[in-house]
Design a protein around this motif. Structure first.
Motif, PDB file in Angstrom:
ATOM      1  N   HIS A 292       2.949   4.381  -0.954  1.00  0.00           N
ATOM      2  CA  HIS A 292       3.079   5.237  -2.143  1.00  0.00           C
ATOM      3  C   HIS A 292       2.074   4.872  -3.237  1.00  0.00           C
ATOM      4  CE1 HIS A 292       6.547   6.716  -0.155  1.00  0.00           C
ATOM      5  NE2 HIS A 292       7.376   5.736  -0.495  1.00  0.00           N
ATOM      6  N   ARG A 293       0.936   4.337  -2.854  1.00  0.00           N
ATOM      7  CA  ARG A 293      -0.096   4.009  -3.831  1.00  0.00           C
ATOM      8  C   ARG A 293      -1.410   4.682  -3.446  1.00  0.00           C
ATOM      9  NH1 ARG A 293       0.601  -2.478  -5.201  1.00  0.00           N
ATOM     10  NH2 ARG A 293       2.815  -2.408  -5.746  1.00  0.00           N
ATOM     11  N   THR A 294      -2.220   4.967  -4.450  1.00  0.00           N
ATOM     12  CA  THR A 294      -3.539   5.520  -4.184  1.00  0.00           C
ATOM     13  C   THR A 294      -4.394   4.445  -3.545  1.00  0.00           C
ATOM     14  OG1 THR A 294      -3.349   6.985  -6.097  1.00  0.00           O
ATOM     15  CG2 THR A 294      -5.556   6.614  -5.199  1.00  0.00           C
TER      16      THR A 294
ATOM     17  N   THR B   4       0.812  -1.224   0.000  1.00  0.00           N
ATOM     18  CA  THR B   4       0.000   0.000   0.000  1.00  0.00           C
ATOM     19  C   THR B   4       0.841   1.268   0.000  1.00  0.00           C
ATOM     20  OG1 THR B   4      -0.138  -0.002   2.431  1.00  0.00           O
ATOM     21  CG2 THR B   4      -1.881  -1.155   1.226  1.00  0.00           C
TER      22      THR B   4
ATOM     23  N   SER C 102       7.840  -2.974  -1.723  1.00  0.00           N
ATOM     24  CA  SER C 102       7.957  -1.567  -2.092  1.00  0.00           C
ATOM     25  C   SER C 102       9.405  -1.159  -2.343  1.00  0.00           C
ATOM     26  CB  SER C 102       7.358  -0.689  -0.991  1.00  0.00           C
ATOM     27  OG  SER C 102       7.467   0.675  -1.312  1.00  0.00           O
TER      28      SER C 102
END
Length: 540
Positions: free
Chosen positions: A487-489, A485, A510
């Motif tokens: 750095h992701r929308t 999750t 990541s």
């Protein structure tokens, strides 16, 4: 809510009021730690042996024993009274009630009822928090904790003990989480993780380390419960300082009350905000609520295959982490060291665990943090069990066991604290409140078995460590099946949740993703340069 963040920036989102709330959150951390671990402190079982037919001055045996010491053919195998070698003179509940050997199940049942109360309390108080507000439930939960502990002082049989421990357990979670939510909502997003983690790391650690020594100072479980329960009377005075949740007031369309809270925030922070700003804020909230559609239900998380799989993994992960966290925290006996010293040493893992989360979680990602911490704790807990089984009781062995136990506690604490944020980010926004609450309740429900897992030590000494180690390793493997999750929308709708991380594999992390993207970008640039040079050569 974006509107709330905008108006709080004008009223002050990291000023005098926030500092006061952080200070009060520190108090809550100490009080909640003392309450949570009261179940462990009052349940210490000192070394015991049968006192039937023995003079009071007889030297104690090396190990605890349920059978008469001077047995012969005519001696019955049943013991009716016991002598105890109290730890530092501390009289615990089982040593006073003789709840050992054949009656040991009574203590285990009472401990389990504490977590039955936790499940019931998390659901009921969580629901009431959405009805009457966060601040009243914060106060009520802490008063319930005080009431349950004080009633336990008058326990004279297993029925009363189970009933009063269940009442005490009702407060667990809500007595801490409500204040956590309030502080988080009133603070600037960029400083939330740092501020909250430092408060938890230092002061929950302080409360945990102080708990056994308060018991030693009071010399009895009754004195310990009395001393740690009466300070909870300060929590109702929070009402005079802490404002109600702005987001909850807006969700209930209590706009006038929301403005009153905001003006109070601005006054304490020394900010002057125009009336027009409040009016504009309310209009934006009304407009936003008019455009909202009916919210999906919790059961919608199980309607589609990928979202259902992720939800079930989150449920199981919460169960494993919460069970291991509680069992490892309370597993302070049978390691060849005073349980009071072991308890404090084990609690020292809380602060570095929080600092590690601050340092690494936003660098290596949630998935790597959850998997690695569970893997680490599983390995060290399992090795501890193996050493208990194979090694003799020596100073070197004791030091090794204590070290491995503390490292195992460290790994479980990292997994426990980071896991809450992982679940919050992975569950879609439209059902995030219901989903996170359900995940939390599932964890507390599974904690019911922690007392029974520790009880298996009487059957096979390393069995608790083996069970907890295997569960931790299984949890680490399942975390690999979750998407990253960082750095992701984050998913907003159920459809987003179903498609989120669709291309991820079990080995997708990541920190590796960043390197891969950088390498891919470099390869693309080189390819473009090569293409351009080729085209130039053909042209000339």
């Amino acid at each position: 809510m974006l509107e709330v963040d905008k108006i709080l920036e004008k009223c002050g989102d990291f000023s005098r009021l926030q500092m006061i709330m952080l200070l009060l959150f520190c108090v809550i951390n100490v009080l909640s730690a003392l309450h949570y671990y009261s179940q462990t402190i009052i349940s210490f079982v000192p070394k015991y042996w049968c006192a039937d037919g023995l003079p009071a001055s007889i030297e104690s045996p090396v190990d605890s024993s349920c059978l008469p010491l001077n047995r012969n053919i005519s001696t019955p195998n049943t013991c009716y009274s016991y002598n105890y070698e109290l730890y530092m003179g501390y009289q615990s509940f089982p040593s006073e009630m003789d709840w050992v050997c054949a009656d040991a199940w009574k203590l285990t049942l009472g401990q389990s009822m504490f977590f039955v109360g936790s499940v019931v309390g998390s659901m009921v108080l969580g629901y009431l928090a959405d009805v009457v507000g966060r601040l009243p439930i914060l106060i009520v939960a802490n008063l319930i904790a005080m009431t349950g502990n004080l009633l336990t002082i008058w326990s004279t049989n297993v029925t009363l003990f189970c009933m009063f421990r269940m009442i005490s357990g009702i407060a667990t979670d809500s007595n801490f989480v409500m204040m956590y939510i309030l502080v988080m909502e009133y603070m600037r997003p960029s400083v939330r993780t740092l501020g909250l983690s430092i408060c938890i790391g230092f002061f929950y650690c302080l409360g945990s380390m102080a708990a056994p020594w308060i018991a030693v100072l009071m010399r009895s479980w009754r004195g310990f419960l009395l001393t740690t329960s009466l300070p909870l009377l300060v929590v109702p005075f929070f009402y005079l300082i802490v404002p109600e949740s702005i987001q909850w007031l807006i969700s209930k369309q209590k706009y006038d009350s929301a403005v009153v809270c905001l003006k109070r925030v601005a006054k304490i922070n020394g900010r002057h905000v125009e009336e027009s700003a409040y009016a504009e804020f309310i209009e934006e909230c009304k407009c936003s609520q008019q455009n909202q559609k009916a919210s999906p239900h919790l059961l919608d998380l199980f309607q589609t295959p990928r979202l259902r799989r992720h939800t079930l993994i989150l449920f199981f992960k919460s169960m494993v982490i919460t069970l291991c966290y509680d069992a490892v925290s309370r597993n302070v006996q049978g390691l060849g060291i005073s349980p009071f010293v072991m308890f404090s040493l084990s609690a020292t893992a809380i602060l570095p665990a929080c600092l590690l989360i601050i340092a690494l979680q936003d660098r290596i990602g949630r998935k790597a943090m959850a998997s690695a911490s569970l893997l680490l704790s599983g390995i060290f807990i399992s090795v501890t069990g193996g050493i208990i089984f194979a090694a003799s009781a020596s100073d070197k062995t004791t030091t090794l066991l204590v070290s491995l136990s503390v490292v195992g506690r460290f790994g479980v604490t990292v997994a426990y604290n980071s896991g809450a944020q992982y679940a919050t980010e992975l569950i879609p926004t439209c059902v995030r409140g219901q989903g996170v609450a359900a995940v939390h309740v599932a964890g507390y429900a599974f904690t019911f078995f922690s007392a029974y897992i520790l009880f298996t030590r009487s059957v096979f000494s390393p069995l608790p460590e083996i069970i907890l180690g295997v569960l931790s390793l299984l949890g680490a493997c399942l975390c690999l099946l979750l998407p990253e999750t960082l750095h992701r929308t984050l998913p907003t709708s159920l459809e987003d949740g179903e498609n989120f991380g669709k291309n991820d594999r079990w080995y997708t992390f990541s920190f590796l993703e960043g390197r891969t993207q950088s390498a891919a970008t470099l390869d693309t640039q080189n390819a473009k340069m090569y293409s351009q040079s080729t085209e130039s050569a053909v042209y000339f």
